[in-house]
Write a protein that holds these residues in place. Structure first.
Motif, PDB file in Angstrom:
ATOM      1  N   SER A  72      -9.113  -5.014  -4.226  1.00  0.00           N
ATOM      2  CA  SER A  72      -8.473  -6.111  -3.484  1.00  0.00           C
ATOM      3  C   SER A  72      -6.958  -5.961  -3.502  1.00  0.00           C
ATOM      4  O   SER A  72      -6.293  -6.244  -2.503  1.00  0.00           O
ATOM      5  N   LEU A  73      -6.395  -5.491  -4.615  1.00  0.00           N
ATOM      6  CA  LEU A  73      -4.957  -5.264  -4.675  1.00  0.00           C
ATOM      7  C   LEU A  73      -4.535  -4.161  -3.715  1.00  0.00           C
ATOM      8  O   LEU A  73      -3.530  -4.293  -2.999  1.00  0.00           O
ATOM      9  N   GLN A  77      -1.989  -4.308  -0.434  1.00  0.00           N
ATOM     10  CA  GLN A  77      -0.816  -3.451  -0.338  1.00  0.00           C
ATOM     11  C   GLN A  77      -0.825  -2.588   0.907  1.00  0.00           C
ATOM     12  O   GLN A  77       0.241  -2.185   1.388  1.00  0.00           O
ATOM     13  N   ALA A  78      -1.983  -2.284   1.437  1.00  0.00           N
ATOM     14  CA  ALA A  78      -2.075  -1.419   2.614  1.00  0.00           C
ATOM     15  C   ALA A  78      -1.488  -2.157   3.812  1.00  0.00           C
ATOM     16  O   ALA A  78      -1.803  -3.305   4.083  1.00  0.00           O
TER      17      ALA A  78
END
Length: 90
Positions: A72-73, A77-78
């Motif tokens: 999920s992080l 960030q993408a």
């Protein structure tokens, strides 16, 4: 393919049922402080098998949660993908 799968399942179930029927003698499991548990052998075997499976699942829960959090992080960030502008005409 389903017939083969169900046939294998039925055979395994029948083998386990026959194994359980042959192992009904009571056994004693002795603990510390003169504690003892008496039950049929098959109950003991199935109980310890279930406890081992439960410990295995619990051992994987931490890794699974960490990986989900990391995924999920990384998704956050993408950067969103912008569509490429069409090439100029000749």
């Amino acid at each position: 393919m389903r017939i083969v799968t169900w046939t294998i399942r039925i055979v395994v179930f029948l083998l386990l049922a026959a194994f359980a029927a042959k192992n009904v003698e009571p056994v004693s499991l002795r603990f510390y402080f003169d504690l003892a548990l008496t039950a049929p052998l098959i109950v003991m075997l199935l109980g310890f098998f279930a406890a081992g499976a439960l410990f295995g699942v619990l051992a994987l829960v931490g890794t699974l949660l960490r990986q989900r959090r990391e995924i999920s992080l990384l998704k956050k960030q993408a950067a969103p993908v912008q569509p490429m502008p069409p090439p100029p005409p000749f």
